[in-house]
Design an enzyme around this catalytic site. Sequence first.
Site, PDB file in Angstrom:
ATOM      1  N   ASP A   1       6.500  -1.326  -1.834  1.00 52.28           N
ATOM      2  CA  ASP A   1       7.894  -1.536  -2.230  1.00 52.28           C
ATOM      3  C   ASP A   1       8.055  -2.924  -2.841  1.00 52.28           C
ATOM      4  O   ASP A   1       7.154  -3.752  -2.763  1.00 52.28           O
ATOM      5  CB  ASP A   1       8.843  -1.354  -1.027  1.00 52.28           C
ATOM      6  CG  ASP A   1       8.391  -2.129   0.182  1.00 52.28           C
ATOM      7  OD1 ASP A   1       7.924  -3.276   0.031  1.00 52.28           O
ATOM      8  OD2 ASP A   1       8.488  -1.590   1.296  1.00 52.28           O
ATOM      9  N   ASP A  41      10.440  -6.150  -2.751  1.00 59.02           N
ATOM     10  CA  ASP A  41      11.549  -6.840  -2.093  1.00 59.02           C
ATOM     11  C   ASP A  41      11.978  -8.014  -2.949  1.00 59.02           C
ATOM     12  O   ASP A  41      11.153  -8.671  -3.577  1.00 59.02           O
ATOM     13  CB  ASP A  41      11.128  -7.306  -0.695  1.00 59.02           C
ATOM     14  CG  ASP A  41      10.820  -6.124   0.194  1.00 59.02           C
ATOM     15  OD1 ASP A  41      11.706  -5.288   0.379  1.00 59.02           O
ATOM     16  OD2 ASP A  41       9.672  -6.022   0.670  1.00 59.02           O
ATOM     17  N   ASP A  96       6.393 -14.319   7.567  1.00 59.04           N
ATOM     18  CA  ASP A  96       5.371 -14.187   8.612  1.00 59.04           C
ATOM     19  C   ASP A  96       4.003 -14.794   8.242  1.00 59.04           C
ATOM     20  O   ASP A  96       3.481 -15.641   8.969  1.00 59.04           O
ATOM     21  CB  ASP A  96       5.218 -12.719   9.069  1.00 59.04           C
ATOM     22  CG  ASP A  96       5.179 -11.710   7.926  1.00 59.04           C
ATOM     23  OD1 ASP A  96       5.095 -12.144   6.755  1.00 59.04           O
ATOM     24  OD2 ASP A  96       5.207 -10.495   8.206  1.00 59.04           O
TER      25      ASP A  96
END
Length: 470
Positions: free
Chosen positions: A74, A76, A170
């Site tokens: 995907d 983002d 992260d």
Amino acid sequence: MPLRQRQEVQEVLWERRLIMDACVILKESQHGLQRNMIDHEALRVLTRLDEAGYKGYLCGGGVRDLLLKRTPKDFDIVTDARPEEVKKIFRNSRIIGRRFKLAHVFFRNVIIETATFRAQFDVPPPEAEGVPLPTRRRTDVPDPTFATRGGVIVRDNVYGTPEEDAHRRDFTINGLFYNIADGSIIDYVNGLRDLEARILRVIGDPVMRFHEDPVRMVRAVRIAAQLDFEIEESARKAIMQMSSEIQHSSRERLYEEMLKILNCGSAKSAFDRSWKKGLFQKIYPSFSTWLQTPEGQAAMPWVKKALRQFDVWKQARLKPMPALQHALLFGPQIEVMTATLVADGLVEFEATLQAVHTVLRDKTNLTQIPKAMVFDVERIMGLQVQMRKSSGQSRYAIRLRQRKGFEEALIYLKFASGMDAARKEVLARWLAPVQSETPPHKGAAQTPTAAPRTTKRKRSPTRKPGKSAS
Ligand code: ATP
Ligand code: MG
């Protein structure tokens, strides 16, 4: 200054926390990511943000995967426009989320997640609980934008700069931005270096970052397996030490992460890595304990073959139903438990349903497996009993072939017959052409269905692997 040298300076400065704005910028001509690699819809969101005078950055796995010449799952987007401002620009959008407020921009087949740069923060490590939070926020008054419970973030809507946003992501390889305005890659976190060295490194202190959000441990294992990267040593050690903290995670999020593992194309490797680190055992304690009994050890080849099968399906762009994947993964334990219940006097069909329920709804599981999916697994497993007892040709058999879940049940039977010769004869009966005037069953024409393209596609409940388990 040469790139490598700039990165070294940046590293030293970041480690000493002397400055926050050290950053490597690669011009369009210096990296391999080109606009035409980005999906049309994501590109549209980026350019409209840019035209409206906002920053429009592609971020996360999209940038990471394109730089690695992989197809992103995907795309983002992150921007300095607030969710309300994004909503004004895109009439086809909606604001979602409580913990993280962001905008979803809707297109015909795809949703583009558009977040606003978030501020950085520091949360104390577990042993420092009780010590005042080292943050610029006041802790004596309730803050509608930020909250922690025992050091775990429960609400977090403080907007910040691109740099702060990058630092709160992260892993370094997930902290890169692609700037639509000039086609540059912006790297505040040494992600380019780690991408080149194929290392998955936590941004900041792994113990602290995993404590804030233990799901990051599962993400680390999945992303490293998917990319075939090494997890950096301190992060690897932190996962080994802190795996039990995973119990503080939301069960819904963990279920979603588990589905991502099963469908990431490296499910077998992700399982091996998470097993080695003791993480899988924390998520599915009963199943894992059983896998270590003699019966369970005998079932390990089945489990591993099932995981490899998911990877084969992914490679073929087929999207199996999660219920089929759960049936295949937990099937051996369900079957052994069924046999025990039958020996105790229960009818086989009832025993099967009970075993499915016991294994999948086990209270110690940390994933919240939806009830509807448990019913679907019951169907697949229940059909195994019914198929075994039928000729495959009777009127009853023809009705069975029309039943919901039959296609998946047949795939399960094919897989199982590859592991257990005794089922080959049952399979042959069900693969034989139907000798009646009745119209052919819907499972007869098993044409593979292509999996959806990248990005967060709206999920169709009917997408199934119509192919045999081979
Ligand atoms: P993929 O989409 O291929 O599964 P991804 O890294 O893009 O991998 P997403 O869940 O789409 O994963 O998240 C997008 C980005 O958001 C990540 O790359 C990362 O920068 C950030 N992110 C996601 N989850 C977390 C988290 N738990 N903590 C911090 N940052 C996160
Ligand atoms: Mg992503």
